[in-house]
Structures are given as structure tokens and as C-alpha cells.
Design a protein around this motif. Sequence first.
Motif, short mmCIF file in Angstrom:
data_model
loop_
_atom_site.label_atom_id
_atom_site.label_comp_id
_atom_site.label_asym_id
_atom_site.label_seq_id
_atom_site.Cartn_x
_atom_site.Cartn_y
_atom_site.Cartn_z
N LEU A 40 0.85 -1.51 -0.15
CA LEU A 40 -0.25 -0.38 0.55
C LEU A 40 1.02 0.95 -0.21
O LEU A 40 0.58 2.37 -0.66
CB LEU A 40 -0.44 0.11 0.89
N ASP A 41 2.30 1.72 0.78
CA ASP A 41 2.88 2.24 0.79
C ASP A 41 3.49 2.76 -0.98
O ASP A 41 3.43 3.99 -1.01
CB ASP A 41 3.79 2.54 2.07
N GLU A 42 3.87 1.79 -1.28
CA GLU A 42 4.15 1.78 -2.48
C GLU A 42 3.58 2.20 -3.68
O GLU A 42 3.97 3.55 -4.24
CB GLU A 42 4.83 0.51 -2.89
N ILE A 43 2.25 1.46 -3.46
CA ILE A 43 1.12 2.42 -4.48
C ILE A 43 0.91 3.82 -4.22
O ILE A 43 0.68 4.42 -5.01
CB ILE A 43 -0.67 1.33 -3.82
N ILE A 44 0.12 4.72 -2.70
CA ILE A 44 0.45 5.76 -2.88
C ILE A 44 1.59 6.41 -2.99
O ILE A 44 1.71 7.08 -3.33
CB ILE A 44 0.67 5.74 -1.17
N ALA A 45 3.30 6.11 -2.71
CA ALA A 45 4.48 6.78 -3.32
C ALA A 45 4.54 6.45 -4.79
O ALA A 45 4.90 8.14 -5.38
CB ALA A 45 5.20 6.18 -2.54
N TRP A 46 3.96 5.94 -5.55
CA TRP A 46 4.32 6.13 -6.82
C TRP A 46 4.03 6.86 -7.90
O TRP A 46 4.85 7.77 -8.68
CB TRP A 46 3.10 4.35 -7.79
N GLY A 47 3.02 7.93 -7.12
CA GLY A 47 3.19 9.29 -8.21
C GLY A 47 3.94 10.43 -8.35
O GLY A 47 4.06 10.99 -9.28
N LYS A 48 4.28 10.17 -7.35
CA LYS A 48 5.78 11.05 -6.71
C LYS A 48 6.72 10.23 -7.01
O LYS A 48 8.17 11.51 -6.60
CB LYS A 48 5.50 12.02 -5.48
N ALA A 49 6.81 9.11 -7.14
CA ALA A 49 8.08 8.86 -7.18
C ALA A 49 9.30 8.84 -8.56
O ALA A 49 8.39 8.64 -8.97
CB ALA A 49 7.71 7.35 -6.82
N ASP A 50 10.61 8.45 -7.99
CA ASP A 50 11.24 8.59 -9.56
C ASP A 50 11.65 7.43 -9.85
O ASP A 50 11.21 6.69 -9.79
CB ASP A 50 12.34 9.58 -8.40
N ASP A 51 12.43 8.02 -10.59
CA ASP A 51 12.68 6.64 -11.42
C ASP A 51 12.88 5.61 -11.07
O ASP A 51 12.92 3.82 -10.81
CB ASP A 51 12.47 6.97 -13.11
N ASP A 52 14.02 6.00 -9.59
CA ASP A 52 14.85 4.42 -9.33
C ASP A 52 13.90 3.82 -8.54
O ASP A 52 14.16 2.95 -8.73
CB ASP A 52 15.97 6.28 -8.80
N PHE A 53 13.45 4.65 -8.10
CA PHE A 53 12.63 4.34 -6.72
C PHE A 53 10.99 2.87 -7.25
O PHE A 53 10.74 1.99 -6.61
CB PHE A 53 11.82 4.81 -5.98
N LYS A 54 10.46 3.42 -8.43
CA LYS A 54 9.91 2.82 -9.62
C LYS A 54 10.55 1.12 -10.01
O LYS A 54 10.11 -0.08 -10.07
CB LYS A 54 9.44 3.10 -10.39
N ARG A 55 12.08 1.59 -10.52
CA ARG A 55 12.37 0.30 -11.13
C ARG A 55 12.89 -0.95 -10.06
O ARG A 55 12.66 -1.78 -9.79
CB ARG A 55 13.81 1.14 -11.82
N ALA A 56 13.30 -0.36 -8.48
CA ALA A 56 13.38 -0.94 -7.27
C ALA A 56 12.14 -1.72 -6.84
O ALA A 56 12.13 -3.09 -6.32
CB ALA A 56 13.92 -0.41 -6.23
N VAL A 57 10.47 -1.19 -7.30
CA VAL A 57 10.00 -1.74 -7.11
C VAL A 57 9.79 -2.92 -8.01
O VAL A 57 8.90 -3.98 -7.44
CB VAL A 57 8.68 -1.30 -7.04
N TRP A 58 9.91 -2.25 -9.57
CA TRP A 58 9.38 -3.65 -10.25
C TRP A 58 10.28 -5.07 -10.14
O TRP A 58 10.12 -5.84 -10.48
CB TRP A 58 10.28 -2.95 -11.86
N ALA A 59 11.93 -4.45 -10.01
CA ALA A 59 12.75 -5.56 -9.43
C ALA A 59 12.06 -6.44 -9.03
O ALA A 59 12.38 -7.57 -8.12
CB ALA A 59 14.07 -4.49 -8.78
N GLN A 60 11.71 -6.28 -7.36
CA GLN A 60 10.59 -6.80 -6.70
C GLN A 60 9.62 -7.84 -7.34
O GLN A 60 9.53 -8.56 -6.01
CB GLN A 60 10.46 -5.72 -5.16
#
Length: 71
Positions: A40-60
Motif C-alpha cells: 500500500l505504501d508503494e502504491i501511494i508513493a508511486w505518483g510522486k516517486a522517481d524512476d529509481d524508486f519505481k525500478r526498485a519496486v519492479w525488481a521486487q
Amino acid sequence: MVDTPPALPPVLSSPVPSPCVSLCKMNRDSGLCEGCLRTLDEIIAWGKADDDFKRAVWAQLPHRDAMLDFD
């Protein structure tokens, strides 16, 4: 006819696309969405997150699939 190159995997694309598949159901045991496998925290943060954060989530995400019991 022009050949279209294959699409880049999400972790290489920019901007990084959301893994959302419009199947929003949080699993009580794992704390993961059963559709996109994010917390849920990742979903909430997604819209304002940078690409590095998003790539880290995708990797998991591939590792998280094993955490859910779909039976």
C-alpha cells in the motif's frame, strides 16, 4: 513495411510504467496487492516517486509472486 522494435521492459522504460492491472485487492497475510504485487505504501508513493524508486519496486515483483497463495 517497417519492423517495430520490441517494447522495453518496464524497468528500462522512462518514464517507468505502473504495474497496476486494475485488480486492486490487498492480501491480508502478505500486505501486497494481489493485482500488482505492490505494498500500500508503494502504491501511494508511486505518483510522486522517481524512476529509481519505481525500478526498485519492479525488481521486487517477481520475488513477491511466490508470497501469495492464489488457490
